[in-house]
Design a protein around this motif. Sequence first.
Motif, PDB file in Angstrom:
ATOM      1  N   PRO B 144      54.862 115.923  93.761  1.00  0.00           N
ATOM      2  CA  PRO B 144      53.666 115.439  92.921  1.00  0.00           C
ATOM      3  C   PRO B 144      54.202 114.227  92.151  1.00  0.00           C
ATOM      4  CG  PRO B 144      54.191 117.569  92.309  1.00  0.00           C
ATOM      5  CD  PRO B 144      55.166 117.228  93.204  1.00  0.00           C
ATOM      6  N   ALA B 145      53.297 113.261  92.180  1.00  0.00           N
ATOM      7  CA  ALA B 145      53.672 112.161  91.177  1.00  0.00           C
ATOM      8  C   ALA B 145      52.887 112.365  89.957  1.00  0.00           C
ATOM      9  CB  ALA B 145      53.198 110.785  91.707  1.00  0.00           C
ATOM     10  N   CYS B 146      51.952 113.207  89.950  1.00  0.00           N
ATOM     11  CA  CYS B 146      51.164 113.434  88.809  1.00  0.00           C
ATOM     12  C   CYS B 146      50.514 115.105  88.796  1.00  0.00           C
ATOM     13  CB  CYS B 146      49.830 112.373  88.524  1.00  0.00           C
ATOM     14  SG  CYS B 146      48.809 112.879  87.119  1.00  0.00           S
ATOM     15  N   ILE B 147      50.839 115.619  87.842  1.00  0.00           N
ATOM     16  CA  ILE B 147      50.222 117.012  87.543  1.00  0.00           C
ATOM     17  C   ILE B 147      48.995 117.067  86.498  1.00  0.00           C
ATOM     18  CG2 ILE B 147      50.961 119.297  86.976  1.00  0.00           C
ATOM     19  CD1 ILE B 147      53.469 118.832  88.522  1.00  0.00           C
ATOM     20  N   GLY B 148      48.144 117.826  87.039  1.00  0.00           N
ATOM     21  CA  GLY B 148      46.987 117.866  86.049  1.00  0.00           C
ATOM     22  C   GLY B 148      47.035 119.255  85.409  1.00  0.00           C
ATOM     23  N   ILE B 149      47.082 119.330  84.177  1.00  0.00           N
ATOM     24  CA  ILE B 149      47.273 120.897  83.311  1.00  0.00           C
ATOM     25  C   ILE B 149      45.878 121.130  82.729  1.00  0.00           C
ATOM     26  CG2 ILE B 149      48.277 122.248  81.617  1.00  0.00           C
ATOM     27  CD1 ILE B 149      50.731 121.106  82.412  1.00  0.00           C
ATOM     28  N   VAL B 150      45.475 122.374  83.039  1.00  0.00           N
ATOM     29  CA  VAL B 150      44.005 122.826  82.412  1.00  0.00           C
ATOM     30  C   VAL B 150      44.437 124.160  81.612  1.00  0.00           C
ATOM     31  CG1 VAL B 150      41.915 123.807  82.545  1.00  0.00           C
ATOM     32  CG2 VAL B 150      42.461 121.959  83.958  1.00  0.00           C
ATOM     33  N   THR B 151      44.579 123.921  80.131  1.00  0.00           N
ATOM     34  CA  THR B 151      44.750 124.896  79.439  1.00  0.00           C
ATOM     35  C   THR B 151      44.344 124.761  77.933  1.00  0.00           C
ATOM     36  OG1 THR B 151      46.693 126.468  78.755  1.00  0.00           O
ATOM     37  CG2 THR B 151      47.250 123.949  78.770  1.00  0.00           C
ATOM     38  N   SER B 152      44.900 125.589  76.788  1.00  0.00           N
ATOM     39  CA  SER B 152      44.490 125.286  75.689  1.00  0.00           C
ATOM     40  C   SER B 152      45.578 124.346  75.050  1.00  0.00           C
ATOM     41  CB  SER B 152      44.485 126.247  74.829  1.00  0.00           C
ATOM     42  OG  SER B 152      45.558 127.004  74.663  1.00  0.00           O
ATOM     43  N   ARG B 153      45.082 123.444  73.976  1.00  0.00           N
ATOM     44  CA  ARG B 153      45.935 122.408  73.671  1.00  0.00           C
ATOM     45  C   ARG B 153      46.979 122.592  72.689  1.00  0.00           C
ATOM     46  NH1 ARG B 153      44.428 117.510  70.400  1.00  0.00           N
ATOM     47  NH2 ARG B 153      44.851 115.656  71.558  1.00  0.00           N
ATOM     48  N   GLY B 154      46.990 123.810  72.145  1.00  0.00           N
ATOM     49  CA  GLY B 154      47.999 124.238  71.014  1.00  0.00           C
ATOM     50  C   GLY B 154      48.559 125.382  72.029  1.00  0.00           C
ATOM     51  N   GLY B 155      49.697 125.848  71.119  1.00  0.00           N
ATOM     52  CA  GLY B 155      50.136 127.049  71.707  1.00  0.00           C
ATOM     53  C   GLY B 155      51.404 126.834  72.600  1.00  0.00           C
ATOM     54  N   ALA B 156      52.077 127.964  72.730  1.00  0.00           N
ATOM     55  CA  ALA B 156      53.172 127.972  73.742  1.00  0.00           C
ATOM     56  C   ALA B 156      52.930 127.673  75.039  1.00  0.00           C
ATOM     57  CB  ALA B 156      53.932 129.342  73.639  1.00  0.00           C
ATOM     58  N   VAL B 157      51.922 128.150  75.682  1.00  0.00           N
ATOM     59  CA  VAL B 157      51.699 127.987  77.188  1.00  0.00           C
ATOM     60  C   VAL B 157      51.953 126.564  77.594  1.00  0.00           C
ATOM     61  CG1 VAL B 157      50.145 127.876  78.999  1.00  0.00           C
ATOM     62  CG2 VAL B 157      50.083 129.821  77.363  1.00  0.00           C
ATOM     63  N   LEU B 158      51.197 125.542  77.044  1.00  0.00           N
ATOM     64  CA  LEU B 158      51.258 124.054  77.316  1.00  0.00           C
ATOM     65  C   LEU B 158      52.871 123.602  77.049  1.00  0.00           C
ATOM     66  CD1 LEU B 158      50.343 121.423  78.277  1.00  0.00           C
ATOM     67  CD2 LEU B 158      49.357 121.164  75.906  1.00  0.00           C
ATOM     68  N   HIS B 159      53.321 123.965  75.977  1.00  0.00           N
ATOM     69  CA  HIS B 159      54.646 123.650  75.629  1.00  0.00           C
ATOM     70  C   HIS B 159      55.718 124.197  76.591  1.00  0.00           C
ATOM     71  CE1 HIS B 159      58.658 124.231  73.391  1.00  0.00           C
ATOM     72  NE2 HIS B 159      58.203 123.110  73.060  1.00  0.00           N
ATOM     73  N   ASP B 160      55.556 125.349  76.996  1.00  0.00           N
ATOM     74  CA  ASP B 160      56.373 126.077  78.007  1.00  0.00           C
ATOM     75  C   ASP B 160      56.465 125.168  79.380  1.00  0.00           C
ATOM     76  OD1 ASP B 160      57.228 128.002  76.018  1.00  0.00           O
ATOM     77  OD2 ASP B 160      56.337 129.484  76.933  1.00  0.00           O
ATOM     78  N   MET B 161      55.273 124.941  79.702  1.00  0.00           N
ATOM     79  CA  MET B 161      55.089 124.128  81.065  1.00  0.00           C
ATOM     80  C   MET B 161      55.658 122.680  80.912  1.00  0.00           C
ATOM     81  SD  MET B 161      51.699 125.419  82.791  1.00  0.00           S
ATOM     82  CE  MET B 161      50.251 124.879  81.172  1.00  0.00           C
ATOM     83  N   LEU B 162      55.482 122.087  79.792  1.00  0.00           N
ATOM     84  CA  LEU B 162      55.946 120.964  79.653  1.00  0.00           C
ATOM     85  C   LEU B 162      57.599 120.928  79.687  1.00  0.00           C
ATOM     86  CD1 LEU B 162      53.445 119.291  76.985  1.00  0.00           C
ATOM     87  CD2 LEU B 162      53.601 118.921  79.625  1.00  0.00           C
ATOM     88  N   ARG B 163      58.019 121.850  78.902  1.00  0.00           N
ATOM     89  CA  ARG B 163      59.457 121.856  78.899  1.00  0.00           C
ATOM     90  C   ARG B 163      60.070 122.007  80.575  1.00  0.00           C
ATOM     91  NH1 ARG B 163      62.331 126.266  77.969  1.00  0.00           N
ATOM     92  NH2 ARG B 163      60.519 127.465  77.729  1.00  0.00           N
ATOM     93  N   VAL B 164      59.312 122.964  81.002  1.00  0.00           N
ATOM     94  CA  VAL B 164      59.951 123.187  82.363  1.00  0.00           C
ATOM     95  C   VAL B 164      59.856 121.842  83.429  1.00  0.00           C
ATOM     96  CG1 VAL B 164      59.445 124.309  84.673  1.00  0.00           C
ATOM     97  CG2 VAL B 164      59.466 125.563  82.715  1.00  0.00           C
ATOM     98  N   ILE B 165      58.919 121.246  83.304  1.00  0.00           N
ATOM     99  CA  ILE B 165      58.778 119.944  83.886  1.00  0.00           C
ATOM    100  C   ILE B 165      59.466 118.973  83.387  1.00  0.00           C
ATOM    101  CG2 ILE B 165      57.057 117.984  84.512  1.00  0.00           C
ATOM    102  CD1 ILE B 165      54.722 119.868  84.277  1.00  0.00           C
ATOM    103  N   GLN B 166      59.718 118.683  82.063  1.00  0.00           N
ATOM    104  CA  GLN B 166      60.910 117.779  81.619  1.00  0.00           C
ATOM    105  C   GLN B 166      62.265 118.229  82.121  1.00  0.00           C
ATOM    106  OE1 GLN B 166      60.746 115.248  78.784  1.00  0.00           O
ATOM    107  NE2 GLN B 166      62.673 114.915  79.789  1.00  0.00           N
TER     108      GLN B 166
END
Lengths: 83, 416
Positions: B144-166
Amino acid sequence: MCPEPDTTEEPPRLAASLARLDQIVRRLDSGDLELEDQMALYVEGCGHVVTARRIIQDAVLRIDEMVETVQGTLETRPLAPEE
Amino acid sequence: MPEPRPAAAPRKAFAVSAVLGRIREVLDERVPPLWVRGELGSWKRATSGHCYFTLKDQAAQLRCVMWRSDARRLPTAPREGTEVVVFGRISAYPARGELQMTVQALEATSAGGLWQLAFEALKAKLLAEGLLSPARKRPLPPHPACIGIVTSRGGAVLHDMLRVIQRRAPWTRVVVSACRVQGDGAADEIAQALDRFSRQPCADLLIVARGGGSVEDLWAFNEEAVARAIAASPVPVISAIGHETDFTIADLVADLRAPTPSAAAELAVPDGDEIRTALDALPGRMERSIRQHLVRAAQQVEDAAPAMERAVRRSVERADRDVEHAHERMTQLIRGRANLLRQRMLGLGGHLEALSPLAALRRGFALVSDDEGRLLRGAAEARAGQPIRLQLADGRLHATVDAIDMHSTLEEPDVP
């Protein structure tokens, strides 16, 4: 050894390069090509290998946020780091 | 001990409201919040959002109220007749002279409780519509060239996912569509956040995610609005709601369920290290492929050589036979033609013989010419006394014309 790839003005996309590489390998494996065509595919494939390597090496994660404007339209903007 | 009898009419009696007020005070002070079990009857939700109902058993019934702030946490309105337990305070309602329980929490006692009932009801509905069918599950795009993420803005969930993708695929673009993931109205917000990717289709793949929490915390992902938004997504959706043991309706509708948000990110993007390794091996693989074809082609040529030699030899032999045959035919033809010509020449020879003046000479005729050899064709061409020559078949006579008789006629000579 792979020859140097042609430079293109199109922004290279990893998915496109990898998909083309997959096609090239399949065609080469099929064996129903003249030697000249095989060599041309090989050269093209080497170009995609170099392009794909470069994309992976130079990659910087881009994170945007999609927000709804007051007009009700959608806007994509970089996600602020502190957010 | 006998009941005290009333004395004469008292001078001072308690007002009704004072009595009820006192009873209310006693209840509020002495009776702590408690759980009560009973059958639910006459459920009514007012326009204000407050809910009124009764709890009863075979011998008694209790009026109950559940204020809007508590009622909104209910996953669904409980059906009348359901066996439930409620938690709250017993109090008096002086205006009606009634006891009333102010309920803060309500649970069905059977089949996993009210949440499970609501879950099963929606699941059955979506199942009937085919939205949970395995045939609807779409494969994830490999790169995938682009991934859409639907979640709350703050918190660990988004951070964890971004870390994995990074870590795995930093060339990927991530677009976050933020929303609240619990509380009143969260389901609608999640559905809207998903819908943004339908209105602006920039993503190849969506992840809808939330960290762990209680059943109530996760409930928004069991609501119909979210289920339908996932089903309507133009691109595949990975759900990652709560912990591995939590199952929501969103998980059932999604194209793929991930046990955790981090796992969803791992499933969404390929591993850059693996791609790099595969890329490193590709030129060699292509070379081997070409070399194998060359070797195979050479082997084919080698295998074909004896057969080709036999074929050439057969052709040469066939050509030899053809040449020989043609030679014989030509010889026959030439011989036949020569015989024919010979026959014709013999015939012509006889004919010429017949036409030759020599033949006439042999029959007794003579050619007459003057002494210079000019042929005399008539008596008028001669003159008396002229020397002439008489050519006979076997010799020539030299004579002289004695006289010319123009009237003498030709007599048939005696032909021997």
